[in-house]
Scaffold this active site. Structure first.
Site, mmCIF file in Angstrom:
data_model
loop_
_atom_site.group_PDB
_atom_site.id
_atom_site.type_symbol
_atom_site.label_atom_id
_atom_site.label_comp_id
_atom_site.label_asym_id
_atom_site.label_seq_id
_atom_site.Cartn_x
_atom_site.Cartn_y
_atom_site.Cartn_z
ATOM 1 N N CYS A 1 0.813 -1.230 0.000
ATOM 2 C CA CYS A 1 0.000 0.000 0.000
ATOM 3 C C CYS A 1 0.846 1.280 0.000
ATOM 4 O O CYS A 1 0.306 2.377 -0.160
ATOM 5 C CB CYS A 1 -0.949 -0.001 1.183
ATOM 6 S SG CYS A 1 -1.973 -1.473 1.245
ATOM 7 N N ASN B 1 -10.229 -0.148 1.266
ATOM 8 C CA ASN B 1 -8.779 -0.063 1.119
ATOM 9 C C ASN B 1 -8.394 -0.616 -0.255
ATOM 10 O O ASN B 1 -8.504 -1.815 -0.486
ATOM 11 C CB ASN B 1 -8.120 -0.863 2.252
ATOM 12 C CG ASN B 1 -6.608 -0.876 2.169
ATOM 13 O OD1 ASN B 1 -6.014 -0.484 1.162
ATOM 14 N ND2 ASN B 1 -5.971 -1.352 3.233
ATOM 15 N N HIS C 1 -2.869 6.981 3.216
ATOM 16 C CA HIS C 1 -3.370 5.697 2.717
ATOM 17 C C HIS C 1 -4.722 5.442 3.380
ATOM 18 O O HIS C 1 -4.907 5.652 4.574
ATOM 19 C CB HIS C 1 -2.370 4.594 3.045
ATOM 20 C CG HIS C 1 -2.896 3.232 2.766
ATOM 21 N ND1 HIS C 1 -3.541 2.930 1.586
ATOM 22 C CD2 HIS C 1 -2.904 2.087 3.510
ATOM 23 C CE1 HIS C 1 -3.919 1.660 1.615
ATOM 24 N NE2 HIS C 1 -3.545 1.135 2.777
#
Ligand code: COA
Length: 309
Positions: A109, A264, A234
């Site tokens: 990520c 996500n 993030h």
């Protein structure tokens, strides 16, 4: 030093909306629990990295008003490539009609921010147009019967074109790429298996590394937390963002979020949140913007930039 500035931004989301209510049909969970613990209301599922990444890249190129043949490099961040090889970036290069070099990077990520950092160094070294794509299709590696992970992830893509900034004070001011391999087992996905995670510990470490990486890029640029106009973190969990913003002493209102409707999306989450913030008018010319990502590895990356060309 030549700084890289973002001149084009594009995004794409997975095909199908999957709401918390949809998940509660098959899992022992509820919309209330998911919203309270994560901030996520729905996520998008479906599409390949080539399709979603290509779509986002085309929009970014159009916005930058450049032709794919003018690109010097394509960097594609993904931890869920369509194939072991060739790289997703090779396929996107062909789809766009570009002729430059292309490679994938996997920093989970944190990968999009790693890509921005690499683009900055290539532009400093003389390149003129670099395309950075963040794309992930985590739904393919999600066990939809596991309530501890199925509620979190979704599919999406985001892309930016970076070019040398016209004004000296615009563009990337400082970057940081970090790794804490001792935490590699906290979040893993083996070949042929699904995502496995120690959620509580990921949460704890995520807040810590986000704060330290952010403080580092601020110090490197000689700026304070109070100089930051917008943070693009993030998009894993709203509570992680909340804790990090508190520790950084930056008002929560300055954090861009999109996780409410995307979940996500790993490499795609920062450009998706950036797009949302830009379209809401939350980022303007001259603003100091902090990108900060973390993920499996445990990887972490931050980039500080002054918005505009
Ligand atoms: N619905 C309902 N209950 C759930 C649930 C769900 N989807 N998932 C877990 N629970 C239960 C647990 O079984 C536990 O029950 P118990 O108290 O009876 O044992 C309880 O809820 C609390 O679980 P816990 O794991 O302590 O919750 P949490 O507050 O830590 O939230 C996460 C769980 C996964 C949302 C949270 O830890 C998180 O987001 N961590 C970071 C993960 C992440 O971001 N990963 C990607 C990084 S890039």
């Amino acid at each position: 030093m030549t700084r890289a500035a973002i001149t084009g931004l594009g995004t794409a989301r997975g095909h199908k909306v999957v709401t918390n209510h949809d998940l509660a049909q098959t899992l022992d969970t509820s919309d209330e629990w998911i919203v309270e613990r994560t901030g996520i209301h729905e996520r998008r599922v479906g599409g390949s990295c080539l399709e979603l990444g290509g779509q986002a890249a085309k929009i970014a190129l159009k916005q930058a008003e450049i032709d794919a043949t003018e690109l010097d490099l394509i960097i594609c961040s993904t931890c869920t490539p369509d194939q072991v090889f060739p790289a997703v970036s090779n396929r996107i290069q062909n789809e766009l009609g570009a002729s430059c070099g292309a490679f994938d990077l996997n920093a989970a990520c944190s990968g999009f921010t790693y890509g921005v950092s690499l683009a900055q160094s290539q532009i400093t070294a003389g390149m003129e147009r670099v395309l950075v794509i963040g794309v992930d299709t985590l739904s393919r590696f999600t066990d939809w019967d596991d309530r501890s992970t199925a509620i979190l992830f979704g599919d999406g893509a985001g892309a930016v074109v970076l070019e040398p900034a016209i004004r000296d004070d615009r563009g990337v001011l400082s970057t940081y790429m970090g790794s804490e391999g001792r935490f590699a087992d906290l979040l893993i996905c083996d070949f042929g298996d699904y995502i496995k995670m120690d959620g509580k510990e990921v949460f704890r470490q995520a807040v810590r590394v986000m704060v330290s990486a952010s403080q580092r890029v601020l110090a490197d640029a000689g700026l304070e937390a109070s100089d930051v106009a917008a943070v693009i973190p993030h998009q894993a969990n709203f509570r992680i963002i909340e804790s990090a913003m508190k520790r950084l002493d930056i008002p929560l209102e300055k954090a861009a979020t999109v996780l409410e409707t995307t979940g996500n999306t790993s490499s795609a989450s920062i450009p998706l949140a950036m797009d949302e913030a830009v379209s809401k008018g939350a980022i303007n010319d001259g603003d100091v913007v902090l990108l900060v990502g973390f993920g499996a590895g445990m990887s972490v990356a931050a980039a500080l930039l002054r918005w505009g060309q």
